[in-house]
Each structure stands twice: as C-alpha cells, then as structure tokens.
Write a protein that holds these residues in place. Structure first.
Motif, short mmCIF file in Angstrom:
data_model
loop_
_atom_site.label_atom_id
_atom_site.label_comp_id
_atom_site.label_asym_id
_atom_site.label_seq_id
_atom_site.Cartn_x
_atom_site.Cartn_y
_atom_site.Cartn_z
N LEU A 5 0.87 -1.16 0.00
CA LEU A 5 0.00 0.00 0.00
C LEU A 5 0.91 1.22 0.00
O LEU A 5 1.70 1.40 0.92
N GLU A 6 0.83 2.02 -1.04
CA GLU A 6 1.76 3.14 -1.17
C GLU A 6 1.10 4.50 -1.25
O GLU A 6 1.71 5.50 -0.87
N VAL A 7 -0.13 4.59 -1.77
CA VAL A 7 -0.80 5.88 -1.89
C VAL A 7 -2.29 5.70 -1.59
O VAL A 7 -2.92 4.79 -2.12
N VAL A 8 -2.82 6.57 -0.75
CA VAL A 8 -4.25 6.58 -0.44
C VAL A 8 -4.81 7.93 -0.89
O VAL A 8 -4.32 8.97 -0.44
N PRO A 9 -5.81 7.92 -1.76
CA PRO A 9 -6.41 9.20 -2.16
C PRO A 9 -7.28 9.76 -1.04
O PRO A 9 -8.02 9.03 -0.38
N VAL A 10 -7.16 11.05 -0.81
CA VAL A 10 -7.95 11.74 0.21
C VAL A 10 -8.78 12.81 -0.49
O VAL A 10 -8.22 13.73 -1.10
N PRO A 11 -10.11 12.70 -0.43
CA PRO A 11 -10.96 13.68 -1.12
C PRO A 11 -11.08 14.99 -0.35
O PRO A 11 -11.45 14.99 0.83
N VAL A 12 -10.72 16.09 -0.99
CA VAL A 12 -10.78 17.41 -0.36
C VAL A 12 -11.42 18.41 -1.32
O VAL A 12 -11.44 18.19 -2.53
N THR A 13 -11.90 19.52 -0.77
CA THR A 13 -12.52 20.55 -1.61
C THR A 13 -11.53 21.61 -2.06
O THR A 13 -11.68 22.18 -3.13
N ASP A 14 -10.52 21.89 -1.27
CA ASP A 14 -9.57 22.96 -1.56
C ASP A 14 -8.16 22.41 -1.38
O ASP A 14 -7.71 22.20 -0.25
N LEU A 15 -7.47 22.21 -2.50
CA LEU A 15 -6.14 21.59 -2.44
C LEU A 15 -5.14 22.40 -1.63
O LEU A 15 -4.36 21.85 -0.85
N ASP A 16 -5.15 23.71 -1.79
CA ASP A 16 -4.17 24.53 -1.08
C ASP A 16 -4.43 24.52 0.43
O ASP A 16 -3.49 24.44 1.22
N ARG A 17 -5.69 24.59 0.82
CA ARG A 17 -6.02 24.53 2.25
C ARG A 17 -5.63 23.17 2.83
O ARG A 17 -5.05 23.09 3.92
N ALA A 18 -5.91 22.11 2.11
CA ALA A 18 -5.56 20.76 2.57
C ALA A 18 -4.04 20.59 2.63
O ALA A 18 -3.52 20.00 3.59
N LYS A 19 -3.33 21.10 1.65
CA LYS A 19 -1.87 21.00 1.65
C LYS A 19 -1.30 21.71 2.87
O LYS A 19 -0.42 21.18 3.56
N GLU A 20 -1.80 22.90 3.17
CA GLU A 20 -1.34 23.64 4.34
C GLU A 20 -1.62 22.85 5.62
O GLU A 20 -0.76 22.76 6.50
N PHE A 21 -2.79 22.24 5.72
CA PHE A 21 -3.14 21.47 6.92
C PHE A 21 -2.20 20.29 7.08
O PHE A 21 -1.59 20.11 8.14
N TYR A 22 -2.08 19.47 6.04
CA TYR A 22 -1.27 18.25 6.19
C TYR A 22 0.22 18.54 6.30
O TYR A 22 0.92 17.87 7.06
N ALA A 23 0.73 19.54 5.59
CA ALA A 23 2.16 19.84 5.64
C ALA A 23 2.52 20.66 6.87
O ALA A 23 3.39 20.28 7.66
N ASP A 24 1.86 21.80 7.06
CA ASP A 24 2.25 22.73 8.11
C ASP A 24 1.72 22.36 9.49
O ASP A 24 2.38 22.59 10.49
#
Length: 143
Positions: A5-24
């Motif tokens: 298992l290497e990649v799990v898709p996560v459904p989000v509405t706003d890519l930039d907001r989600a990127k900030e949440f998961y990264a920062d």
C-alpha cells in the motif's frame, strides 16, 4: 510478489487549504505538487517515517470502474506513533484540534492511556476526513 500500500487518495474541496493542513499542521512531507496534465493537479504528501503517502487530486477523472469519494467521507485512516502523548503535544502546538488520548476500557472509550496497542487519539482535516493515531510499542522496522 509483494503488494504494498503506497498511496491513499484523500478527497478534499480545496487543495491549497488541505496541503497547508497536512504539511504545516500535521507535519507531512510534500513529495509532489504538480499539474500532471492540463487541468489535473496532484499533491502527494507522506507522514514522517511512512512508506505510504496520501494524494489529493483536482481535475482527474475517476478511473474506469471506480466511484468518486465526496470530501469528508474518508474515515478511519490510521497512523501509528511510539509516543502518543508527545505526538498529541506536537499536533496541539501546530494548531490541530485533536482529541484527548483515550483507550478502550471496561465501559467503552475511556480517557487516558491504555496498555500496549490500546492508546488512541483522533483528528479531522478541514473537510472532515477522519484520522486515528494509535500508540505502537516500537517502530515498524522493529516489529
């Protein structure tokens, strides 16, 4: 043959907001943020020490025979850490709304740490996708 298992898709509405949440906030590493085809953007992030990543997609058509997930419907993804109290403190310091540490006891979910493999906490991303964090007795490479 290994099936990893290497990649799990996560459904989000706003890519930039989600990127900030998961990264920062959660501390995942951004592996990729790219427009892989006209109008198709992929952001892939990996939890520290994990061999499995998450991917957030925009503009990609569903693969034949698959169903699209609605943002916020992905529940139960589980991360493991060796020190749940330190992990919780780190998430709180980064601004994540995370539950208290809980365990399964005689009456169901009870506050506080449990025995080996029985300490959990949870949080949601901005869309409501739910994550569980479990304390493991040792690093994956040692189990």
């Amino acid at each position: 043959m290994n099936w990893t298992l290497e990649v799990v898709p996560v459904p989000v509405t706003d890519l930039d907001r989600a990127k900030e949440f998961y990264a920062d906030r959660v501390g995942f590493t951004v592996d990729l943020d790219s427009e892989v085809a006209p109008g198709v953007r992929v952001i892939q992030l990996t939890p520290p020490g994990s061999r499995c990543s998450i991917a957030m997609l925009q503009g990609m058509p569903a693969a034949p025979g698959t169903k699209a997930m609605v943002p916020g419907t992905l529940q139960g993804l589980q991360l493991c850490v060796t020190d749940i109290e330190a992990a919780r403190a780190e998430l709180v310091a980064r601004g994540v709304d995370v539950s208290p540490v809980r365990h399964i006891g005689a009456t169901g979910w009870e506050d506080g740490k449990g025995e080996t493999w029985n300490s959990f906490m949870s949080f949601e991303d901005p869309d409501g996708n739910g994550w569980t964090v479990q304390e493991a007795p040792s690093e994956l490479s040692q189990r």
